[in-house]
Design an enzyme around this catalytic site. Structure first.
Site, mmCIF file in Angstrom:
data_model
loop_
_atom_site.group_PDB
_atom_site.id
_atom_site.type_symbol
_atom_site.label_atom_id
_atom_site.label_comp_id
_atom_site.label_asym_id
_atom_site.label_seq_id
_atom_site.Cartn_x
_atom_site.Cartn_y
_atom_site.Cartn_z
ATOM 1 N N TYR A 139 0.852 -1.203 0.000
ATOM 2 C CA TYR A 139 0.000 0.000 0.000
ATOM 3 C C TYR A 139 0.885 1.250 0.000
ATOM 4 C CZ TYR A 139 -3.430 3.310 2.093
ATOM 5 O OH TYR A 139 -4.252 4.374 2.367
ATOM 6 N N ASP A 282 1.390 -5.511 16.648
ATOM 7 C CA ASP A 282 1.117 -4.104 16.966
ATOM 8 C C ASP A 282 1.279 -3.214 15.739
ATOM 9 O OD1 ASP A 282 0.582 -4.276 19.654
ATOM 10 O OD2 ASP A 282 2.644 -3.886 20.283
HETATM 11 P P1 NAP Z 1 -13.053 3.414 2.036
HETATM 12 O O1 NAP Z 1 -14.071 3.833 3.004
HETATM 13 O O2 NAP Z 1 -12.530 2.024 2.091
HETATM 14 O O3 NAP Z 1 -13.627 3.686 0.584
HETATM 15 C C1 NAP Z 1 -12.885 3.302 -0.554
HETATM 16 C C2 NAP Z 1 -13.561 3.863 -1.767
HETATM 17 O O4 NAP Z 1 -12.796 3.490 -2.920
HETATM 18 C C3 NAP Z 1 -14.983 3.322 -1.977
HETATM 19 O O5 NAP Z 1 -15.779 4.345 -2.517
HETATM 20 C C4 NAP Z 1 -14.766 2.213 -2.988
HETATM 21 O O6 NAP Z 1 -15.905 1.959 -3.798
HETATM 22 C C5 NAP Z 1 -13.665 2.819 -3.844
HETATM 23 N N1 NAP Z 1 -12.925 1.791 -4.554
HETATM 24 C C6 NAP Z 1 -12.161 0.807 -4.017
HETATM 25 N N2 NAP Z 1 -11.679 0.022 -5.007
HETATM 26 C C7 NAP Z 1 -12.161 0.526 -6.172
HETATM 27 C C8 NAP Z 1 -12.043 0.148 -7.525
HETATM 28 N N3 NAP Z 1 -11.304 -0.908 -7.907
HETATM 29 N N4 NAP Z 1 -12.694 0.878 -8.458
HETATM 30 C C9 NAP Z 1 -13.453 1.931 -8.085
HETATM 31 N N5 NAP Z 1 -13.605 2.367 -6.834
HETATM 32 C C10 NAP Z 1 -12.964 1.651 -5.877
HETATM 33 O O7 NAP Z 1 -11.760 4.358 2.075
HETATM 34 P P2 NAP Z 1 -11.599 5.789 2.758
HETATM 35 O O8 NAP Z 1 -11.247 5.545 4.168
HETATM 36 O O9 NAP Z 1 -12.753 6.671 2.399
HETATM 37 O O10 NAP Z 1 -10.284 6.316 2.038
HETATM 38 C C11 NAP Z 1 -10.283 7.404 1.147
HETATM 39 C C12 NAP Z 1 -8.862 7.753 0.820
HETATM 40 O O11 NAP Z 1 -8.174 8.125 2.027
HETATM 41 C C13 NAP Z 1 -8.062 6.594 0.228
HETATM 42 O O12 NAP Z 1 -7.260 7.078 -0.825
HETATM 43 C C14 NAP Z 1 -7.212 6.103 1.384
HETATM 44 O O13 NAP Z 1 -6.016 5.511 0.927
HETATM 45 C C15 NAP Z 1 -6.967 7.384 2.133
HETATM 46 N N6 NAP Z 1 -6.684 7.217 3.572
HETATM 47 C C16 NAP Z 1 -7.578 6.576 4.386
HETATM 48 C C17 NAP Z 1 -7.290 6.459 5.740
HETATM 49 C C18 NAP Z 1 -8.233 5.789 6.704
HETATM 50 O O14 NAP Z 1 -7.887 5.677 7.903
HETATM 51 N N7 NAP Z 1 -9.415 5.343 6.295
HETATM 52 C C19 NAP Z 1 -6.104 7.006 6.262
HETATM 53 C C20 NAP Z 1 -5.238 7.646 5.398
HETATM 54 C C21 NAP Z 1 -5.533 7.754 4.046
HETATM 55 P P3 NAP Z 1 -16.990 0.793 -3.357
HETATM 56 O O15 NAP Z 1 -17.634 1.268 -2.088
HETATM 57 O O16 NAP Z 1 -17.933 0.757 -4.488
HETATM 58 O O17 NAP Z 1 -16.184 -0.449 -3.185
HETATM 59 P P1 GDP Z 2 -2.333 1.135 11.095
HETATM 60 O O1 GDP Z 2 -2.452 2.421 11.832
HETATM 61 O O2 GDP Z 2 -2.089 1.332 9.636
HETATM 62 O O3 GDP Z 2 -1.344 0.205 11.713
HETATM 63 O O4 GDP Z 2 -3.733 0.375 11.120
HETATM 64 P P2 GDP Z 2 -4.942 0.250 12.161
HETATM 65 O O5 GDP Z 2 -5.818 1.427 12.096
HETATM 66 O O6 GDP Z 2 -5.560 -1.065 11.821
HETATM 67 O O7 GDP Z 2 -4.314 0.222 13.638
HETATM 68 C C1 GDP Z 2 -3.563 -0.884 14.043
HETATM 69 C C2 GDP Z 2 -3.178 -0.783 15.522
HETATM 70 O O8 GDP Z 2 -4.335 -0.975 16.335
HETATM 71 C C3 GDP Z 2 -2.198 -1.876 15.891
HETATM 72 O O9 GDP Z 2 -1.345 -1.454 16.940
HETATM 73 C C4 GDP Z 2 -3.129 -2.992 16.388
HETATM 74 O O10 GDP Z 2 -2.460 -3.884 17.271
HETATM 75 C C5 GDP Z 2 -4.193 -2.153 17.117
HETATM 76 N N1 GDP Z 2 -5.501 -2.831 17.246
HETATM 77 C C6 GDP Z 2 -6.075 -3.224 18.423
HETATM 78 N N2 GDP Z 2 -7.256 -3.808 18.219
HETATM 79 C C7 GDP Z 2 -7.475 -3.752 16.875
HETATM 80 C C8 GDP Z 2 -8.555 -4.177 16.039
HETATM 81 O O11 GDP Z 2 -9.579 -4.704 16.469
HETATM 82 N N3 GDP Z 2 -8.423 -3.935 14.699
HETATM 83 C C9 GDP Z 2 -7.325 -3.315 14.157
HETATM 84 N N4 GDP Z 2 -7.275 -3.090 12.844
HETATM 85 N N5 GDP Z 2 -6.278 -2.927 14.931
HETATM 86 C C10 GDP Z 2 -6.356 -3.132 16.255
#
Ligand code: NAP
Ligand code: GDP
Length: 326
Positions: A139, A282
């Site tokens: 990723y 972790d």
């Molecule tokens: P999410 O809730 O998992 O949503 C992912 C989105 O991408 C959905 O709309 C999904 O569509 C679409 N998608 C996935 N695969 C696809 C494909 N092959 N073709 C078309 N659409 C596709 O993710 P999010 O948390 O909103 O993340 C948004 C952005 O923030 C991403 O770029 C992610 O890398 C970044 N980001 C997220 C986090 C986090 O903690 N969540 C942290 C840092 C950065 P469907 O619903 O139709 O599958």
């Molecule tokens: P990261 O921040 O990219 O590592 O991803 P996460 O948001 O999944 O956070 C992971 C951290 O949360 C690690 O330290 C895990 O050990 C801890 N953790 C504790 N319980 C959970 C759980 O139920 N789900 C996930 N995803 N992580 C957990």
């Protein structure tokens, strides 16, 4: 301005949609946003991406779509995370250039920064300075390549392809999957189930790792700000809370154990029933970033405190339990 938003059905996409609907700012009302999800096109397939642009003239893109997941999904599917995100990002950025989309916001993540930086907090300049953590190696590299593509198109073709890099996001509309979700939604879901069944709760791992958290509606607002700010032409913007306390800047960061207790408080889950499964990974110990560039540009931007965001999100999960992503 006509704006294409990919990833419209995800956590950030839905947060953005509700922010736009509720915001009365004139500049936003003047924009037309089209939200798409994988139902409209599988962005891994070039022909499907190209179809999105037929007979449409977009001026800008907010590219959110990605194959996303928490620590354990990343560890289980490092190759898939790399290949899918490389395909999605390459198809999208090429199509943007070919269709003369001059401006865009592209999404990175703080977890793609180096595992062993020279010092904490990391700044935008540290992005490529060292290997990412093995747990999300695939990723991370795909996101780093997205930044390289944005930089190249901006410098070679004068595009304004801007990168935003949020810390761990959470909020209503999150992916509450126990297996694939990030820590906050997956803990909320598991703990809620256990509270209904009066079972102990296992924190995965030692609980000692540290994370920064960002409420997704705040991130949506930051994205719109950057998109509409014509002074911003390219570059990377870390986005996280940097609170000022009596003139000093502090970066709120929480141990996993601490956030589990905060969720427990919201679910009235007894603290003594919380245990740790230390055989589970972790992940990275910490990945603290600062967002000085964002803070200097938008000094008055307000971030939602974690306690407030958690309370809203837990309530939203319970109210929408039948329809959440599990
Ligand atoms: P999410 O809730 O998992 O949503 C992912 C989105 O991408 C959905 O709309 C999904 O569509 C679409 N998608 C996935 N695969 C696809 C494909 N092959 N073709 C078309 N659409 C596709 O993710 P999010 O948390 O909103 O993340 C948004 C952005 O923030 C991403 O770029 C992610 O890398 C970044 N980001 C997220 C986090 C986090 O903690 N969540 C942290 C840092 C950065 P469907 O619903 O139709 O599958
Ligand atoms: P990261 O921040 O990219 O590592 O991803 P996460 O948001 O999944 O956070 C992971 C951290 O949360 C690690 O330290 C895990 O050990 C801890 N953790 C504790 N319980 C959970 C759980 O139920 N789900 C996930 N995803 N992580 C957990």
């Amino acid at each position: 301005m006509r704006v294409l938003v990919t990833g419209g059905s995800g956590l950030v996409g839905k947060s953005l949609n509700s922010y736009i609907k509720n915001e009365n700012e004139f500049q936003i009302k003047d924009c037309h946003f089209t939200f798409v999800s994988s139902k409209d096109a599988d962005l891994r397939i070039k022909e499907e991406v190209d179809k999105l642009f037929i007979d449409r003239e977009y001026d800008a893109i907010i590219h959110l779509a990605a194959c996303v997941g928490g620590l354990y999904k990343n560890m289980d599917s490092n190759v898939e995370m790399y290949l899918d995100n490389m395909a999605i990002n390459t198809n999208i950025i090429k199509a943007c250039h070919q269709n003369n989309i001059n401006r865009g916001i592209f999404c990175l993540s703080s977890c793609v920064f180096p595992e062993k930086p020279n010092s904490f907090p990391m700044t935008e300049e540290d992005l490529h300075r060292g290997k990412p953590h093995f747990s999300n190696y695939g990723y991370a590299h795909s996101k780093r390549q997205l930044e390289v593509m944005c930089d190249l198109y901006s410098s070679s073709y004068n595009r304004q392809y801007i990168c935003v890099s949020p810390v761990n996001l959470y909020g209503p509309f999150d992916n509450f999957s126990i297996k694939n979700g990030h820590v906050l939604p997956s803990v909320m879901h598991r703990m809620y189930n256990n509270s209904l069944n009066s079972e102990d709760f296992m924190v995965y791992g030692t609980g000692r790792a540290f994370r920064q958290f960002l409420y997704a509606p705040d991130f949506a607002k930051a994205i719109v700000k950057l998109l509409l700010d014509i002074r911003v032409k390219f570059g990377i913007f870390n986005v996280c809370d940097m609170s000022s306390f009596e003139g000093d800047i502090s970066i709120p960061e929480y141990s996993i154990q601490e956030v589990v207790y905060m969720i427990a408080k919201n679910l009235n889950f007894p603290k003594e029933k919380i245990k740790n499964d230390i055989l589970k990974s972790d992940g990275i110990y910490k990945k603290t970033v600062s967002a000085v560039v964002f803070k200097v540009r938008y000094p008055d931007f307000k971030f939602t405190p974690l306690s407030e965001g958690l309370e809203i999100t837990v309530k939203w999960m319970i109210d929408n339990f039948d329809s959440i992503r599990k």
